[in-house]
Design a protein around this motif. Structure first.
Motif: not given
Length: 456
Positions: A179-183, A401-410
């Motif tokens: 995956g990609l980091t935010a940067d 677990d109902e909350y989305p994972d920040d790592d999946d965000d673009d």
């Protein structure tokens, strides 16, 4: 508001008919709303232009006029739209001067606007920013990360098409394993932005890539080349890419969907509206949700006709609300009564409140009188408490677990993770989600709340 010009002459004529003389506001008339005395009118008016990535240089000066008249705190509900408006020499200088002032004060109200002012610089034409880079570098409020992003945009803007393509291939290759980091995501977006200035060099390559069925597996650089190519199709305004992008939108890929939506918005033609509407009824919920994101930004007679047709057919309340809002954003009489009937007949929910607020704002600018206006305006005073109770009931007791994972965000996080509920009366679709995930509301709970659980 008695001294504000009335743009329309429509009046209430019955339970099923509002608007004796059909009308639709022009873009020039909607521009006037950016400095309207009513804050909700200012919000919908500026959204009309910002969410379509308008290249009209007259919008930002009007925004500045509203801020100077009503103040930073009250001019607009949020300021995330700054980066989506075209900037001029004058507006860029204004932003730099504002940032200079904030470097000399500890006032929290003033320092709170720094991010939005930096967004002006981040979103302005790199060539325009280049002429002011020395002054920007000296600003106390511009940290190393912000300066790096500004400097990088200027640098990429000077690359040749071949150099940009080499950079993209190297980026995808170096990140193929994970995956990609935010940067890293931000770098990819800046790279694609610079590539958008070279349509002759990239059109055929982009169409070739997005026509492929890319398998998502480890060590495949095409995993990242695909979303970059989809995003670039939007930067190039490739209308011929529309059916290919819509095909990918049907796949419900959380990595790819935001770029599909953004590109379809940037293309923004009746071809896009028709292609989305043609497959709308048979599509899964997530596709219809994303299609509505695009619908809200296409402002034509043809698109309005399609939205109203779909609104009559759709049964899902959340999607119906989004269709009603898309119709309202055309500032046309035909959209008023369907939206009004939806609000009158649906149980109150955050989505219905969104429709009601947009209906009040649009009808105000159009000069359309609503029988329920006074009652709805009074009810809107309690929106904060209603929303807090609604979210407390539906989310605050849920499992993590109902909350989305920040790592999946673009996108990089907007709020710290301990943020729970915003204190503003309205949560805009581009605002941070009240669940505290750090994502935009439209990419988090707005979608996840009503999206049905589908089998794998």
């Amino acid at each position: 508001m008695s001294d504000w010009p009335v743009l329309g002459c429509s009046v209430t004529t019955g339970a099923n008919s509002i608007g004796r003389n059909p009308m639709q506001l022009s873009a020039e008339q909607i521009k006037q709303g950016i400095q309207h005395p009513a804050g909700n009118v200012r919000d919908v008016s500026v959204s009309y232009f910002a969410e379509t990535f308008s290249r009209d240089p007259d919008i930002m000066p009007r925004v500045i006029g509203a801020i100077e008249t009503y103040g930073w705190k009250d001019a607009f509900h949020g300021h995330s739209f700054f980066q989506d408006l075209v900037q001029t020499e004058e507006t860029l200088i204004w932003a730099i001067e504002q940032l200079q002032q904030r470097g000399e004060t500890d006032n929290e109200d003033e320092t709170g606007s720094i991010k939005w002012l930096l967004d002006i610089i981040h979103g302005a034409d790199p060539e325009l920013v280049k002429g002011h880079q020395d002054g920007i570098r000296q600003l106390e409020v511009v940290g190393e990360d912000a300066w790096h992003a500004i400097e990088e945009r200027i640098l990429l803007n000077g690359f040749t098409a071949d150099r940009l393509w080499d950079e993209l291939e190297a980026f995808c290759e170096s990140n193929k394993a994970g995956g990609l980091t935010a940067d890293e995501v931000e770098f990819a977006h800046r790279l694609v932005e610079a590539m958008g200035a070279h349509p002759a060099a990239f059109t055929e390559r982009v169409l070739d890539i997005i026509a492929q069925d890319i398998e998502d597996y480890t060590d495949n650089p095409m995993t990242w080349m695909e979303p970059c190519a989809v995003r670039l199709a939007g930067e190039l305004r490739l209308e011929q890419a529309t059916p290919l992008i819509i095909g990918k939108l049907h796949e419900d890929d959380e990595t790819l969907n935001p770029d599909c939506v953004r590109s379809l918005v940037k293309i923004g033609t009746d071809t896009v509206a028709d292609a989305l509407a043609d497959g709308f009824r048979e599509a899964q919920w997530w596709f219809r949700f994303h299609a509505c994101e695009v619908f809200e930004t296409i402002h034509t007679d043809r698109s309005l006709e399609r939205f109203l047709e779909l609104l009559q057919w759709e049964e899902d309340l959340m999607i119906r609300c989004r269709l009603a809002q898309a119709a309202l954003m055309n500032f046309a009489d035909e959209a008023i009564e369907p939206a009004r009937q939806l609000v009158l007949n649906a149980d109150l929910s955050p989505e219905v409140i969104e429709v009601r607020n947009d209906l009040l704002a649009v009808s105000t600018l159009m000069g359309v009188e609503l029988p329920e206006r006074q009652r709805w305006q009074e009810a809107a005073k309690h929106d904060i408490e209603f929303r807090k109770q609604w979210y407390a009931k539906h989310y605050l007791d849920d499992d993590e677990d109902e909350y989305p994972d920040d790592d999946d965000d673009d996108e990089p996080p907007i709020l710290p993770m301990d943020t729970v509920v915003r204190e503003e009366p309205r949560i805009g679709r581009n605002d941070p989600c009240p669940c505290g995930s750090g994502k935009k509301y439209k990419k988090c709970c707005l979608k996840r709340r009503n999206g049905p659980e589908l089998p794998e």
